[in-house]
Design a protein around this motif. Structure first.
Motif, PDB file in Angstrom:
ATOM      1  N   ARG A 165       1.472  -1.284   0.308  1.00 32.23           N
ATOM      2  CA  ARG A 165      -0.041   0.032   0.178  1.00 32.23           C
ATOM      3  C   ARG A 165       1.013   1.086  -0.026  1.00 32.23           C
ATOM      4  O   ARG A 165       0.250   2.257  -0.651  1.00 32.23           O
ATOM      5  N   MET A 177       1.919   2.284  -3.314  1.00 27.26           N
ATOM      6  CA  MET A 177      -0.266   3.689  -4.119  1.00 27.26           C
ATOM      7  C   MET A 177      -0.461   4.151  -3.813  1.00 27.26           C
ATOM      8  O   MET A 177      -1.003   4.684  -2.244  1.00 27.26           O
ATOM      9  N   LEU A 205      -4.019  -2.446  -9.789  1.00 29.74           N
ATOM     10  CA  LEU A 205      -4.367  -2.038  -8.171  1.00 29.74           C
ATOM     11  C   LEU A 205      -5.469  -1.037  -8.109  1.00 29.74           C
ATOM     12  O   LEU A 205      -5.473  -0.756  -6.869  1.00 29.74           O
ATOM     13  N   TRP A 206      -5.067   0.091  -9.072  1.00 28.51           N
ATOM     14  CA  TRP A 206      -5.957   1.449  -8.353  1.00 28.51           C
ATOM     15  C   TRP A 206      -7.672   1.514  -8.813  1.00 28.51           C
ATOM     16  O   TRP A 206      -8.162   2.062  -8.287  1.00 28.51           O
ATOM     17  N   ASP A 216      -8.123  -2.969  -0.076  1.00 21.87           N
ATOM     18  CA  ASP A 216      -7.251  -2.499   0.626  1.00 21.87           C
ATOM     19  C   ASP A 216      -5.644  -3.104  -1.060  1.00 21.87           C
ATOM     20  O   ASP A 216      -6.481  -4.301  -1.789  1.00 21.87           O
ATOM     21  N   THR A 217      -4.970  -2.874  -0.525  1.00 27.56           N
ATOM     22  CA  THR A 217      -3.924  -3.019  -1.861  1.00 27.56           C
ATOM     23  C   THR A 217      -3.743  -4.828  -1.587  1.00 27.56           C
ATOM     24  O   THR A 217      -3.229  -4.686  -2.523  1.00 27.56           O
ATOM     25  N   GLN A 218      -3.714  -5.325  -0.003  1.00 21.26           N
ATOM     26  CA  GLN A 218      -3.519  -6.400  -0.212  1.00 21.26           C
ATOM     27  C   GLN A 218      -3.970  -7.008  -1.104  1.00 21.26           C
ATOM     28  O   GLN A 218      -3.892  -8.340  -1.254  1.00 21.26           O
ATOM     29  N   VAL A 241       4.680  -3.300  -7.919  1.00 24.66           N
ATOM     30  CA  VAL A 241       4.388  -2.705  -6.805  1.00 24.66           C
ATOM     31  C   VAL A 241       5.060  -4.005  -6.207  1.00 24.66           C
ATOM     32  O   VAL A 241       5.113  -4.346  -4.861  1.00 24.66           O
TER      33      VAL A 241
END
Length: 708
Positions: free
Chosen positions: A43, A46, A64-65, A73-75, A117
């Motif tokens: 995260r 981002m 991921l956006w 969330d990012t995870q 990422v």
């Protein structure tokens, strides 16, 4: 070269399997590596700065956006991407209609999204290789929309790009070993260190390490032979030379697989080798070879000339190998002596001499494929089909030429002068697409590390600073009495980075303080990277109060001292302290976390009750207790079983089916030949769409020879 339908099919099926391995292997490690409480939380990569979605994708191309729009969330976004990728790849493995360009484009975009990422844990050459090979799979695969697309005339052109990638990979891997001036490669002693100093040795590595030195040195000579001159045979006009090159490359990769755990890299390299095959050779494996026909005098002369040329090539390689590596048989000691008989400057002159000719060789080979495909398009019957085939040929020939052109920039990194002499516009084109990793620069095992002993970091924990207990990893060496497991095609990325960390001070591995910090906190996701089985983790009840890291030098034990069935695989000696003793709140640890930007940055998002996050948590709960290799082999076994059952219960091939016979006729339509070549062509005119002409050509020739 014969047809490529079967090798192309093998390539696409195998790419599906490689993608499945890659996504599944990464999925099981996401919480510990990139989770909100992981070592390097994704995260932090981002940055939502109020830009539009298109601007965000332009700055950082990753799906991921889109996570916040799904309440992720990012995870969770990374987990969803890996699950989608593994599922899609599994589907392509078992269902041929899914092996289309749209599916492979989706797989490439998904892997490119997590690579963006992935930070240091995804910056390996095989990740870049998978992205490039995956992009080529988009061009090689058929455009299946609502139906399965037949073979196209340009298939050989796009499939040639796979062969060019294999050439760049193998030739560069051989060249960099010598241009690095590593004394172990020049002295032919690299393998006397390699088996024990590679990241995660296999159980067979210990036995390979016991082989005599003369055999290890001869193996290095064989490696140079396979990686430097043999790749030029990829473009040989003689089919048997290409088949020989295929088996040589596969032999090398199989030996590496048996003695080391290099995840999916060696499997992917073997998949690239399929570009050297043709339908005839695959049919030979399947015992479906064609009946041999009598050759005319001209054909016999060509065959004899090719055979003599082939013997000449083998003889030349043997002579040059004997000359430049001083091969000599010692009958008394029953060994083969070898040594390098050329200097660095002589090899550098050789490299300057062959770099540009190798480019011209590749260009001529590509032009041959393009012209051949153009001729096949010109032979298509019917104006519409000919126009459609020509348009497709033009598009894919341009794409192939473009991929070849931009690949010259990273390829010429092996020779400085050649790189500087490239057309400036090629450098500009490469810079424009470099961020998408369409092509890459390769060169594995450049230098041999651990010559004085394998450096290994051992992490220890304590509750009172007096009694210390080692924290043993699942895969990397630690316990001197434990053999190494077979891990491939799974890649334990933390274990790999621990190997790199041991090669220098901890300041060269900024992620290491974060690992120590998470272990002091007792974060389960990070602990699962080290030990899935909680009973083998010494601090399962309570996190350690203190942690330190020590540096040891590991070496394989000797078979002469411990026997061939030893219970003691390693011996080690203490070198120095790698990371000082720290605890939560320690000023030294906090200073490093702040310096590297690894301090916890505020509260993480609370778990959402939406459907997608709930489903992701449910899947994670069922898989978190399984090791990476178990997950990967379970998926592969299931897919292989489905493919096997489909093969066993499949219907009879269409060509063996017979059409209902006409009244008063005992013959079927297939066994009742057309009365003449003209009738035959008229009868088959509707089948002469792109992809059918090659199948009918031989039948038409038979009619010419048998007019009655």
């Amino acid at each position: 070269m014969g047809g490529i339908k079967l090798p192309r099919h093998m390539f696409l099926w195998s790419m599906s399997v490689i993608y499945m391995f890659a996504f599944a292997s990464l999925y099981v490690q996401i919480p510990g590596l990139y989770g909100n409480e992981g070592i390097l939380p994704a995260r932090w990569q981002m940055r939502y700065l109020g830009k539009s979605l298109l601007e965000q994708l332009k700055d950082s191309p990753t799906l991921l956006w889109l996570g916040p729009q799904l309440a992720l969330d990012t995870q969770q976004g990374m987990e969803l991407i890996c699950l989608l990728g593994a599922t899609l790849a599994f589907g392509a493995m078992v269902l041929e209609p899914l092996r289309g360009s749209l599916v492979f484009f989706s797989l490439w975009v998904l892997y490119r999204s997590v690579y963006q990422v992935g930070q240091v844990f995804l910056y390996f050459q095989w990740d870049s290789l998978l992205l490039e090979a995956g992009f080529l799979a988009i061009l090689v695969a058929p455009l299946n929309l609502l139906w399965q697309s037949p073979a196209k005339h340009h298939d050989a052109t796009t499939f040639w790009l796979v062969r060019w990638l294999l050439f760049r990979l193998m030739f560069a891997s051989g060249v960099v070993k010598l241009t690095s001036r590593c004394p172990t490669w020049w002295g032919l002693t690299a393998l006397t260190y390699h088996y024990e100093t590679q990241c995660i040795p296999s159980p067979l590595a210990w036995y390979a390490h016991q082989l005599p030195v003369w055999f290890q040195k001869l193996s290095i000579v064989g490696t140079f032979l396979i990686e430097i001159p043999v790749p030029f045979l990829f473009f040989a006009p003689i089919r048997r030379l290409r088949i020989f090159a295929f088996y040589a490359q596969v032999l090398l990769q199989v030996l590496i697989i048996l003695t080391g755990n290099y995840n999916f890299f060696n499997l992917l390299t073997i998949v690239l080798c399929f570009s050297l095959l043709d339908d005839d050779h695959v049919n030979f494996w399947l015992r479906r070879g064609k009946k041999t026909k009598e050759k005319s005098g001209y054909q016999a002369a060509i065959s004899w000339t090719a055979f003599m040329t082939e013997l000449g090539v083998y003889g030349l390689m043997f002579y040059c190998t004997t000359l430049y590596f001083g091969l000599e048989i010692n009958w008394e000691k029953k060994s083969v002596l070898s040594k390098t008989e050329f200097t660095y400057h002589q090899f550098n002159s050789f490299l300057k001499m062959v770099t540009f000719p190798s480019i011209w060789l590749g260009m001529l080979s590509l032009v041959w494929e393009v012209v051949t495909a153009m001729y096949k398009c010109a032979c298509v019957q019917g104006f519409f089909w000919k126009l459609w085939a020509t348009v497709q040929w033009a598009v894919f020939a341009t794409a192939a030429a473009g991929m070849f052109a931009i690949s010259l920039v990273p390829y010429t990194y092996i020779e400085y002068n050649s790189h500087g002499n490239l057309w400036p516009d090629l450098h500009k084109a490469y810079s424009a697409v470099n961020r998408y990793h369409l092509v890459g620069s390769y060169g594995l095992f450049r230098r041999m590390t651990g010559v004085g002993g394998r450096p290994e970091v051992v992490i220890e924990g304590s509750m009172d600073k007096n009694t210390w207990m080692e924290i043993e990893f699942m895969y990397k060496p630690g316990n001197v009495s434990g053999p190494q497991p077979m891990v491939a095609p799974h890649q334990p990325r933390l274990d790999w980075q621990m190997w790199f960390a041991a090669l220098g001070p901890h300041t060269q591995s900024p992620w290491f303080p974060s690992l120590v910090y998470r272990l002091l906190q007792g974060k389960k996701d990070v602990i699962n990277l080290i030990q899935v089985d909680e009973s083998k983790y010494p601090f399962r009840q309570q996190p350690p109060t203190f942690i330190r890291a020590l540096l040891y030098k590991y070496r394989f034990t000797d078979a002469q001292e411990n026997g061939w069935f030893t219970q003691l695989w390693w011996r080690r000696r203490y070198v120095e302290e790698f990371f000082p003793t720290v605890h939560l709140g320690d000023p030294f640890l906090d200073g490093l976390l702040t310096q590297y930007g690894l301090k916890d940055k505020g509260l993480t998002r609370r778990n959402s009750d939406a459907a997608v996050p709930w489903l992701l948590r449910l899947v994670r709960e069922h898989i978190q207790t399984m090791s990476g290799p178990l997950v990967l082999w379970s998926l592969f076994s299931a897919g292989a079983a489905i493919c096997l059952l489909k093969a066993l219960f499949s219907l009879t091939p269409k060509e063996s089916k017979s059409v209902p016979s006409k009244p008063n006729s005992g013959k079927t339509k297939e066994t009742d030949p057309p009365s003449s070549k003209k009738d035959y062509v008229q009868e088959k005119e509707e089948d002469l769409s792109p992809g059918h002409e090659e199948e009918e050509e031989e039948k038409v020739q038979n009619l010419d020879n048998n007019p009655e």
